[in-house]
Each structure stands twice: as structure tokens, then as C-alpha cells.
Write a protein that holds these residues in place. Structure first.
Motif, PDB file in Angstrom:
ATOM      1  N   ILE A   1      71.140  74.075  55.597  1.00 31.57           N
ATOM      2  CA  ILE A   1      71.441  72.410  55.063  1.00 31.57           C
ATOM      3  C   ILE A   1      71.840  71.202  56.085  1.00 31.57           C
ATOM      4  O   ILE A   1      70.898  70.002  56.110  1.00 31.57           O
ATOM      5  N   LEU A   2      71.435  72.100  57.258  1.00 24.32           N
ATOM      6  CA  LEU A   2      71.313  70.999  58.587  1.00 24.32           C
ATOM      7  C   LEU A   2      69.734  70.465  58.900  1.00 24.32           C
ATOM      8  O   LEU A   2      70.132  69.990  59.784  1.00 24.32           O
ATOM      9  N   THR A   3      69.402  71.443  58.613  1.00 23.09           N
ATOM     10  CA  THR A   3      68.007  71.656  59.442  1.00 23.09           C
ATOM     11  C   THR A   3      66.758  71.525  58.009  1.00 23.09           C
ATOM     12  O   THR A   3      65.609  71.532  57.917  1.00 23.09           O
ATOM     13  N   GLY A   4      67.554  70.317  57.525  1.00 23.11           N
ATOM     14  CA  GLY A   4      66.246  68.621  56.124  1.00 23.11           C
ATOM     15  C   GLY A   4      66.231  69.560  54.988  1.00 23.11           C
ATOM     16  O   GLY A   4      65.596  69.392  54.498  1.00 23.11           O
ATOM     17  N   ARG A   5      67.077  70.623  54.785  1.00 20.20           N
ATOM     18  CA  ARG A   5      66.498  71.047  53.437  1.00 20.20           C
ATOM     19  C   ARG A   5      68.040  70.965  52.708  1.00 20.20           C
ATOM     20  O   ARG A   5      68.844  71.482  51.701  1.00 20.20           O
ATOM     21  N   ARG A   6      69.064  70.680  53.119  1.00 24.66           N
ATOM     22  CA  ARG A   6      69.906  70.308  52.028  1.00 24.66           C
ATOM     23  C   ARG A   6      70.168  69.463  50.345  1.00 24.66           C
ATOM     24  O   ARG A   6      69.994  70.812  49.313  1.00 24.66           O
ATOM     25  N   ASP A   7      68.533  68.967  50.565  1.00 25.88           N
ATOM     26  CA  ASP A   7      67.948  68.160  49.354  1.00 25.88           C
ATOM     27  C   ASP A   7      67.427  69.836  48.102  1.00 25.88           C
ATOM     28  O   ASP A   7      67.989  69.182  46.563  1.00 25.88           O
ATOM     29  N   ARG A   8      67.308  70.507  48.602  1.00 25.21           N
ATOM     30  CA  ARG A   8      67.017  71.727  48.184  1.00 25.21           C
ATOM     31  C   ARG A   8      68.043  72.489  47.854  1.00 25.21           C
ATOM     32  O   ARG A   8      67.406  74.315  47.744  1.00 25.21           O
ATOM     33  N   ILE A   9      69.269  72.890  48.559  1.00 24.97           N
ATOM     34  CA  ILE A   9      70.158  73.936  49.404  1.00 24.97           C
ATOM     35  C   ILE A   9      70.443  74.576  47.716  1.00 24.97           C
ATOM     36  O   ILE A   9      70.777  75.648  47.205  1.00 24.97           O
ATOM     37  N   ARG A  10      69.952  73.539  46.557  1.00 26.92           N
ATOM     38  CA  ARG A  10      70.961  74.299  45.313  1.00 26.92           C
ATOM     39  C   ARG A  10      69.798  75.176  44.307  1.00 26.92           C
ATOM     40  O   ARG A  10      69.762  74.917  43.095  1.00 26.92           O
ATOM     41  N   THR A  11      68.681  75.111  45.164  1.00 23.80           N
ATOM     42  CA  THR A  11      67.653  75.965  44.937  1.00 23.80           C
ATOM     43  C   THR A  11      67.385  77.162  45.015  1.00 23.80           C
ATOM     44  O   THR A  11      66.186  77.880  44.836  1.00 23.80           O
TER      45      THR A  11
END
Length: 642
Positions: free
Chosen positions: A86-96
Motif C-alpha cells: 500500500i505504501l509503495t505505489g500499489r494502493r490503487d490495486r490492493i483490492r486485486t
């Protein structure tokens, strides 16, 4: 479901550099928002929850102190890496997470520059970190390398091999021991936190180095006692003697949820010039979410759940899981035979042996994350007349291959290998896929290999393995539920090396090994609707092969297919070798093996994975028609009829 949590501070963090720009007094709020985001995301996707919640503050602190991605942070296993993602630029995809074409449930080099090392199996982080630290030194690139390893992963010998090597090299490496259930940890509190800050401080380290310089000038008779006195005095309060003996400078224990303690200590460790250093951090698995704190084992890996109640949404099945059938069958055998014992490598619930332990607590042995030791330990049991069942996932048994060969097979010891999670496992992806055991065990002389076609067959194979004393024997079964077949009250002892005809037909024969049999039978119905009437057989055994059955199928049919949940080199390869060696491919027979393709397949559902591999009913039908000579147009027309 609850509304999505409000995360105003987290919303401003797109990368760790944004986190480092925040005032440190704001990091407590950031950690709280990060924890809420993890809970909400995993409630949607399922996945590993407890481990990630336990390291929220540690994750924030590491990215606040170290210059990632230039500095390397290696998360052992990766179960605890969701906050990091989440903190390293992947928050927008965390629900995948763990979904097809979505984020991996583990760290993955191809996914992000912030994942310097991929990890699905445990206890690799210190070895990898040491390699990175040495490479940085050789290349003249100053950087910090931090390996975060859980206390469970420290039960594996590989971690100590790496620490022993690192200590001998005096490498610049920082190991964070994330301790969430370790008995060696003394109670945390103000005194222990103060001592940890003291021994990590530049002043203490400088004083220590000065003392070393002075005492080295003393006669040898005084130097060694002085060194041991300092080490004892420090380890008396901190408990770090073991790590000091391995060459690490020990700091801790520290409350892993107290940012006011974590940040200055990590600052000190970052700025230290000597190495290696081990920082002992005490955390609570599931921290901050009541259901996960109260039942850490059930919330280690979860399906989708209701955030408010904690209730997990699990599909209802009328069939038992293969794992449950194995456990129940083993309990039955143990009731009749006091020589039956069970061995697991830190997976008592995953293998179903927690049920066995409830009834026979003195006959189950959990050796920790130490598959090599598990296999040789089982060999020792077998050498003294016991009947050990070594229950290990297919993907983890790979780690003990030398022991299977050297300590079991060469000595013809009757160790029983119960190989769970055979074939594709779905959301855990390629690191956990059980694709290779048929091939790697098949190369070993003298081992009997079986694969259960359904849950009733698994019960028979447990009974067969119990009775077999002529050497090692293995049986494999997949993740998930059975087919819903009628279950016998007791398992029957199968004749070694003999398969069975399930459906008699002509022209096409399909020989199945393992639980693809259900899809093979469904494919047979589709072929029958096209006017073809295939013969279906269940091989049951890969070693020894039922050569009589295979020869009969080969000589009485035009087409012979094999179907299995394994890689090249497995069942189909052994059948092909037999056919070629006996001239059975010289005539009219057309032979095609259906197997898992020779590539790593990323996470998806098990059904999608098998469909992509051509191992579902549609793929089996298509292969049969193509082998019979149907062109593409004819195949499309034929398939449209069914």
C-alpha cells in the motif's frame, strides 16, 4: 459491509518519499489509517491478514527511516507485506490481491522496484539480504539492506546458515526479527525499551569499540574474560546471546507497535557502521483488529469477511475437503496401529493434523519450518519400526529433496509422504503450486507413487500406505473439496501398481492420474454426445506403472491420452517412456499427454488455471478431437453440438 474507512493522511502518500516528508508526529495517525486500509482491502479479496496487521507500525517505521527503494527491504515469505504494498505505489490495486491479473499475495520483483526479492517460501530473506549487501560492497554502492524475518521462519536451518555466514563475514546487514509468539522474548516495557535504545546508540557502540581496543592491548588472559563479561552483561538484560554467538550485534527486545521506540532505534541502526546487526521487535499478530487478535490462527489466511463481525464468507460444500479426509483416515489407521505417527513442518492445521493431535497428542511431531529435518526425522522413526506419515505440501517438500533421496530412498525406509496441495493452488500462485512432486519423486528408484482420483480413493491410499513396509510410499491430493462420492467406512488396501477401468469404450482411451478424473469423465460424456465412446481409466499409481493396463489400452484404441495435475517429467512422461520402450508407438496409436504447461502460471482461480492449461473438460475434448484429426472448423462445429 462497513463503509470504506476515512484515510486523509494515507491519501497523501503515493510513495515512501511522501511518507518521509511527513512530520514524525503524524506517523501514528498514518499507521492507524494504514491498518484500517489493510483490513478493508483484505475483507474484499481474502488473503493473509494477521501477519500484515502485526507489522503496520514496523512497515511505517522502516520506510520512514530507510531510503527505499535505494535501501533494500526484504520481507521474508511476504505474508506480512500488504502494508508495504500500500505504501509503495500499489494502493490503487490492493483490492486485486491474489486475483487473476492482480497483485501477488507475496513480494514479487516484477511487480515493483520496492520488492527487491520475491518470496513465497520462508526463511530466505537473510541469505538474499547477505548477497545483496556483499554485492553492494563489491560494486561500491553504499546502501542499507534490511531483512525482516518472522519468529516462525527462524525455525528453519537456512536462516541460521545465513546468519552464521553473515557473522563470519562481518557483513553490513540489518536483520529485523519480528517476534509475535516467541518464548525467548522477555516481557517488553519501559526498561527493556530503554536498554534497546541504549545499546543501539552511537555513544554505547563507541564506548564498546573503545573498550575493545583497550582490552585487545591487554594480555590474552585478560582480553577474553573482558569480552565475555561485556557480552554477558548486555545479554543478561536483552536475551541476545544466541545471536551474538552467531556474530550479530543484538538490539532488543523492542515494542514493535511503539513508533516512539522504533524510530530512534532504527535511526541508530541505520547510522551504525559495523555489522551485522539484529533488531528484536516484539509484535502482536492481528494487531488492531479484534477477531484477528483473538484467533490468530484462523485469521492468518482468510476468505472474504465482514469487517464489523469478522465472519468469513466461505462457500458451502456437500463434499469434505481432501485435507480433512486424509486427517480422518489417518486417525482411523492410528486407532488400529500404535506404530502410526505423524510429522509436519509447521503446518498442523494446513495438513489437517491438528485433528490428529487432538486425539493422539503424543504421536504427532511439529518440527517447525524445517522440511529437511522433518524428512530425516521421519526416516529415523521408520528405521526403528514406526510407521511415520510425513505430511508436507508439495511445494514445501521440494525443500527436502536431498533427504528424500539420501536418507529415505537409498535406505529403503518406509516413510509415508502425504503430499497435500498437489497441482494448481489458485490465489497463492506459482510459489505454492504443487506441480512438480510427481516428476521429482518419479526420478527416485524404489518409491511408490499414488494419486487419489477422489476422496474415497484418498481414504484407500492412506490405508495402503499404512500397510506398506517395503520402502517409501507417497500419495498426492489437491487443495479444496472432494467430488462428493460415497465414502467407505474404512479404507481398503490397494494392490500396488494396479489401476482400474472406470468406463469401457472404444477408439479413444483416456488414462487419468489424480483428480482430473472428474473432468475426464465429464469430457467423456461430451465425446459420447458426438458419437464417440471413450474408455476411461484411473491409473492410481505412477510408480510402479500398471504396464498391463497401459499396454491393453494402447493396443485396443486408436488414441491414448493421459491427464494429470503435474508437470512434464511426471505421469505422462513415464507412460510415454513405457510405450516407446515397448514399441507401442510404432503402429497406429496416437498418444498425447495432457499436463500442466512448462511455465510458471500466475495466481488466479484453480478452475481458470486448469482451463488455461487445457485440463478442464473442454480442453480434454478439444485435444481428443484434434488427435483424431478433426480440423479447427470441424472441432468448432462438433463442440457446438454439446
Amino acid at each position: 459491509m462497513a463503509d470504506k474507512p476515512l484515510t486523509p493522511l494515507l491519501d497523501t502518500v503515493a510513495a515512501p518519499a511522501d511518507l518521509r516528508a511527513l512530520p514524525r508526529e503524524h506517523l501514528r495517525q498514518l499507521a492507524d489509517e494504514l491498518r484500517a486500509e489493510v483490513i478493508d482491502a483484505v475483507s474484499v479479496t481474502g488473503g493473509h491478514l494477521g501477519a500484515g496487521l502485526g507489522v503496520v507500525e514496523l512497515t511505517v517505521a522502516l520506510h520512514a527511516v530507510f531510503d527505499t527503494p535505494h535501501d533494500r527491504i526484504i520481507w521474508d515469505v511476504g505474508h506480512q507485506a500488504y502494508p508495504h504494498k500500500i505504501l509503495t505505489g500499489r494502493r490503487d490495486r490492493i483490492r486485486t490481491l491474489r486475483q487473476k491479473d492482480g497483485l501477488s499475495g507475496f513480494t514479487q520483483r516484477a511487480e515493483s522496484e520496492y520488492d527487491p526479492f520475491g518470496a513465497g517460501h520462508s526463511s530466505t530473506s537473510i541469505s538474499a539480504g547477505l548477497g545483496m549487501a556483499v554485492a553492494s560492497e563489491l560494486q561500491g554502492t553504499p546502501r542499507n539492506v534490511v531483512a525482516v524475518i518472522g519468529d516462525g521462519a527462524m525455525s528453519a536451518g537456512m536462516a541460521y546458515e545465513a546468519m552464521n555466514n553473515a557473522g563470519a563475514m562481518d557483513a553490513r546487514l540489518i536483520v529485523i526479527l519480528n517476534d509475535n509468539d516467541m518464548s525467548i522474548a522477555p516481557p517488553t516495557g519501559a526498561l527493556s525499551t530503554y536498554l534497546a535504545r541504549l545499546v543501539s546508540s552511537p555513544a554505547y557502540r563507541g564506548m564498546r569499540e573503545t573498550a575493545k581496543t583497550v582490552t585487545k592491548k591487554l594480555p590474552q588472559i585478560f582480553y577474553e574474560p573482558a569480552r565475555r563479561t561485556e557480552e554477558f552483561a548486555r545479554s543478561f538484560f536483552t536475551g541476545g546471546t544466541l545471536f551474538e554467538e552467531l556474530g550479530f550485534y543484538y538490539v532488543g527486545p523492542i515494542d514493535g507497535h511503539d513508533l516512539d521506540s522504533l524510530l530512534p532505534i532504527l535511526d541508530n541502526v541505520r547510522d551504525a557502521k559495523e555489522g551485522p546487526i539484529l533488531v528484536h521487535v516484539v509484535t502482536k499478530k492481528g494487531k488492531g483488529y479484534g477477531p484477528a487478535e483473538d484467533s490468530a490462527d484462523k485469521y492468518h489466511g482468510v476468505s472474504k469477511f465482514n469487517v464489523i463481525t469478522g465472519a468469513q464468507a466461505k462457500a458451502v460444500s456437500n463434499a469434505p475437503s481432501y485435507t480433512a479426509v486424509f486427517a480422518e483416515s489417518l486417525i482411523q489407521e492410528a486407532a488400529e496401529d500404535p506404530r502410526v505417527v505423524a510429522v509436519t513442518a509447521a503446518m498442523p492445521s494446513g495438513t489437517g493434523l491438528d485433528k490428529f493431535a487432538e486425539i493422539y497428542p503424543d504421536r504427532i511431531f511439529d518440527v517447525g519450518i524445517a522440511e529437511q529435518h522433518a524428512v530425516t526425522f521421519a526416516a529415523g522413526l521408520a528405521s526403528e519400526g514406526m510407521r511415520p506419515f510425513c505430511a508436507i505440501y508439495s511445494t514445501f517438500l521440494q525443500r527436502a529433496y536431498d533427504q528424500v533421496v539420501h536418507d529415505v530412498a537409498i535406505q529403503h525406509l518406509p516413510v509415508r509422504f502425504a503430499i497435500d496441495r498437489a497441482g494448481y493452488v489458485g490465489a497463492d500462485g506459482p510459489t505454492h503450486a504443487g506441480n512438480y512432486d510427481a516428476a521429482y519423486l518419479g526420478a527416485i528408484p524404489g518409491i511408490v507413487q499414488m494419486a487419489a482420483a477422489d476422496e474415497a480413493e484418498l481414504k484407500h491410499m492412506v490405508a495402503t500406505a499404512t500397510a506398506y513396509d517395503n520402502g517409501p510410499i507417497a500419495f498426492r491430493y489437491p487443495r479444496g473439496d472432494g467430488l462428493g462420492v460415497d465414502m467407505p467406512k474404512r479404507g481398503e488396501i490397494l494392490p500396488i501398481g494396479k489401476g482400474r477401468i472406470v468406463r469401457q469404450g472404444a477408439t479413444i482411451a483416456i488414462l487419468s492420474y489424480g483428480t482430473r478424473l472428474g473432468e475426464v469423465l465429464a469430457a467423456a460424456e461430451k465425446l459420447a454426445a458426438l458419437g464417440l465412446n471413450p474408455t476411461i481409466a484411473d491409473a492410481r499409481f505412477m510408480k510402479p506403472l500398471d504396464e498391463e493396463l497401459i499396454a491393453r489400452l494402447a493396443t485396443s484404441h486408436d488414441v491414448l491420452l493421459t491427464a494429470e495435475e503435474g508437470s512434464i517429467g511426471g505421469f505422462g512422461s513415464h507412460v510415454a517412456t513405457f510405450l516407446a520402450s515397448n514399441g507401442l508407438l510404432d503402429g497406429k496409436l496416437r498418444f498425447r499427454p495432457l499436463m500442466i504447461p512448462d511455465r510458471f502460471v500466475e495466481h488466479s482461480t484453480q478452475a481458470d488455471m486448469y482451463a488455461d492449461a487445457g485440463l478442464d473438460r473442454a480442453g480434454i475434448v478439444a485435444t481428443a478431437l484434434a488427435t483424431l484429426g478433426y480440423d479447427e472448423a470441424a472441432m468448432v462445429a462438433a463442440l457446438a453440438q454439446v
